[in-house]
Design an enzyme around this catalytic site. Sequence first.
Site, PDB file in Angstrom:
ATOM      1  CB  SER A  21     -51.359-130.298   2.114  1.00  0.00           C
ATOM      2  OG  SER A  21     -52.127-129.163   1.796  1.00  0.00           O
ATOM      3  CE1 TYR A 162     -58.116-115.567   3.842  1.00  0.00           C
ATOM      4  CE2 TYR A 162     -57.829-113.530   5.068  1.00  0.00           C
ATOM      5  CZ  TYR A 162     -57.564-114.883   4.904  1.00  0.00           C
ATOM      6  OH  TYR A 162     -56.761-115.533   5.805  1.00  0.00           O
ATOM      7  CB  ILE A 195     -48.704-116.679  10.160  1.00  0.00           C
ATOM      8  CG1 ILE A 195     -49.602-116.164  11.300  1.00  0.00           C
ATOM      9  CG2 ILE A 195     -47.837-117.852  10.604  1.00  0.00           C
ATOM     10  CD1 ILE A 195     -48.897-115.678  12.530  1.00  0.00           C
TER      11      ILE A 195
HETATM   12  N1  LIG Z   1     -50.619-117.062   6.838  1.00  0.00           N
HETATM   13  C1  LIG Z   1     -51.277-116.050   7.354  1.00  0.00           C
HETATM   14  O1  LIG Z   1     -50.730-114.940   7.503  1.00  0.00           O
HETATM   15  C2  LIG Z   1     -52.711-116.221   7.800  1.00  0.00           C
HETATM   16  C3  LIG Z   1     -53.301-115.147   8.469  1.00  0.00           C
HETATM   17  C4  LIG Z   1     -54.610-115.279   8.905  1.00  0.00           C
HETATM   18  C5  LIG Z   1     -55.304-116.447   8.682  1.00  0.00           C
HETATM   19  N2  LIG Z   1     -54.720-117.476   8.014  1.00  0.00           N
HETATM   20  C6  LIG Z   1     -55.516-118.683   7.798  1.00  0.00           C
HETATM   21  O2  LIG Z   1     -54.778-119.811   8.173  1.00  0.00           O
HETATM   22  C7  LIG Z   1     -55.239-120.942   7.425  1.00  0.00           C
HETATM   23  C8  LIG Z   1     -54.040-121.677   6.847  1.00  0.00           C
HETATM   24  O3  LIG Z   1     -53.399-120.812   5.917  1.00  0.00           O
HETATM   25  P1  LIG Z   1     -51.832-120.882   5.581  1.00  0.00           P
HETATM   26  O4  LIG Z   1     -51.308-119.518   5.727  1.00  0.00           O
HETATM   27  O5  LIG Z   1     -51.213-122.010   6.293  1.00  0.00           O
HETATM   28  O6  LIG Z   1     -51.908-121.137   3.998  1.00  0.00           O
HETATM   29  P2  LIG Z   1     -51.526-122.383   3.084  1.00  0.00           P
HETATM   30  O7  LIG Z   1     -50.147-122.820   3.341  1.00  0.00           O
HETATM   31  O8  LIG Z   1     -51.927-121.957   1.724  1.00  0.00           O
HETATM   32  O9  LIG Z   1     -52.496-123.539   3.613  1.00  0.00           O
HETATM   33  C9  LIG Z   1     -53.842-123.623   3.275  1.00  0.00           C
HETATM   34  C10 LIG Z   1     -54.297-125.040   3.528  1.00  0.00           C
HETATM   35  O10 LIG Z   1     -55.705-125.114   3.235  1.00  0.00           O
HETATM   36  C11 LIG Z   1     -55.904-126.265   2.434  1.00  0.00           C
HETATM   37  N3  LIG Z   1     -57.106-126.098   1.622  1.00  0.00           N
HETATM   38  C12 LIG Z   1     -57.418-125.089   0.795  1.00  0.00           C
HETATM   39  N4  LIG Z   1     -58.602-125.312   0.205  1.00  0.00           N
HETATM   40  C13 LIG Z   1     -59.047-126.511   0.676  1.00  0.00           C
HETATM   41  C14 LIG Z   1     -60.194-127.283   0.445  1.00  0.00           C
HETATM   42  N5  LIG Z   1     -61.149-126.904  -0.416  1.00  0.00           N
HETATM   43  N6  LIG Z   1     -60.345-128.446   1.123  1.00  0.00           N
HETATM   44  C15 LIG Z   1     -59.395-128.858   1.985  1.00  0.00           C
HETATM   45  N7  LIG Z   1     -58.271-128.167   2.241  1.00  0.00           N
HETATM   46  C16 LIG Z   1     -58.096-127.007   1.590  1.00  0.00           C
HETATM   47  C17 LIG Z   1     -54.644-126.390   1.602  1.00  0.00           C
HETATM   48  O11 LIG Z   1     -54.451-127.722   1.182  1.00  0.00           O
HETATM   49  P3  LIG Z   1     -54.735-128.295  -0.301  1.00  0.00           P
HETATM   50  O12 LIG Z   1     -54.418-127.206  -1.279  1.00  0.00           O
HETATM   51  O13 LIG Z   1     -53.812-129.467  -0.373  1.00  0.00           O
HETATM   52  O14 LIG Z   1     -56.162-128.689  -0.284  1.00  0.00           O
HETATM   53  C18 LIG Z   1     -53.584-126.033   2.635  1.00  0.00           C
HETATM   54  O15 LIG Z   1     -53.243-127.173   3.391  1.00  0.00           O
HETATM   55  C19 LIG Z   1     -56.202-120.389   6.373  1.00  0.00           C
HETATM   56  O16 LIG Z   1     -57.530-120.584   6.788  1.00  0.00           O
HETATM   57  C20 LIG Z   1     -55.872-118.914   6.345  1.00  0.00           C
HETATM   58  O17 LIG Z   1     -56.964-118.129   5.903  1.00  0.00           O
HETATM   59  C21 LIG Z   1     -53.424-117.384   7.558  1.00  0.00           C
END
Ligand SMILES: NC(=O)c1ccc[n+]([C@@H]2O[C@H](COP(=O)([O-])OP(=O)(O)OC[C@H]3O[C@@H](n4cnc5c(N)ncnc54)[C@H](OP(=O)(O)O)[C@@H]3O)[C@@H](O)[C@H]2O)c1
Length: 258
Positions: A21, A162, A195
């Site tokens: 999403s 985390y 990111i």
């Molecule tokens: N951005 C960074 O710098 C970074 C760095 C390292 C790792 N990551 C990892 O990358 C992944 C994506 O993160 P992002 O940065 O894109 O953050 P984001 O924009 O907050 O996206 C997180 C996604 O996870 C979904 N989500 C959360 N809880 C959920 C649940 N219980 N069931 C189903 N979906 C769920 C959210 O959708 P809904 O709220 O609609 O459910 C959203 O689509 C995460 O695992 C994060 O830990 C990100």
Amino acid sequence: MNAFHPMFDLSDKTALVVGASSGIGLHASHTFVQAGAAVALGARRIDQLNAAVTALRSAGHRACAVTLDITKPETIATAWQASEVQLGRSIDILFNNAGVIYLERFVSQQATEVERIFSTNLKGAFLMAQEAARRMAERGTGSIINVASTSGMRAGAYLASYGASKAGLIHLTRIMALELASRGVRVNALAPGNIRTDMHSQFEASGLDENLLKRIPMRKFGECRDLDGATLLLASEAGSYITGTVIPIDGGQLLSWM
Ligand SMILES: NC(=O)c1ccc[n+]([C@@H]2O[C@H](COP(=O)([O-])OP(=O)(O)OC[C@H]3O[C@@H](n4cnc5c(N)ncnc54)[C@H](OP(=O)(O)O)[C@@H]3O)[C@@H](O)[C@H]2O)c1
């Protein structure tokens, strides 16, 4: 001329993107369809998913939305089945990307928040991957991509639950890869650094790390598109002999201690 080497072509593949999403998952859904795949977008916020699916379909891609909360195990199998029914095919690729963050000193972390982090980033990701593994192993083919983090590879202050959840996901990736290799299922992880997404904005806005940018050798935050190469490699025929790996995508941050 096709922009893709044929080994990266996913036109006979289907993918389920969990956490589609926003951020990395939403972007990955676009990446998969651009490589030819049919894609199911899963998350809790169905309105966002429906809007994304409408945009993808109007651009001529095959896509559907499924409601999914990976902290509620009963929704996992339902969402998988709904994805397959709507796309009319078995799922070949799981992009296991849902995650949440919690920034607090270890001694002050609250039990309810710790539970939220582990039940999503580790237990939820575990059960999601297990659903995929069972079904893919039965068919003798599949690729699972767990989205971990460099926080799971080295210590970061304020990231106790985390970072521990992501370290657990990395270890799980290796065990899954070991057990599933002989059954035709590859399991790998991406470890993004910083990111630019909604989640990263929370970290930036917290002001907890004023020197963040200085500690990234490339001196810039990553964009979602910076994950595309590794994602397509792990999802496609190009990565057919790769399993159990963790690919950092971090502008060199893991190299630096300063
Ligand atoms: N951005 C960074 O710098 C970074 C760095 C390292 C790792 N990551 C990892 O990358 C992944 C994506 O993160 P992002 O940065 O894109 O953050 P984001 O924009 O907050 O996206 C997180 C996604 O996870 C979904 N989500 C959360 N809880 C959920 C649940 N219980 N069931 C189903 N979906 C769920 C959210 O959708 P809904 O709220 O609609 O459910 C959203 O689509 C995460 O695992 C994060 O830990 C990100």
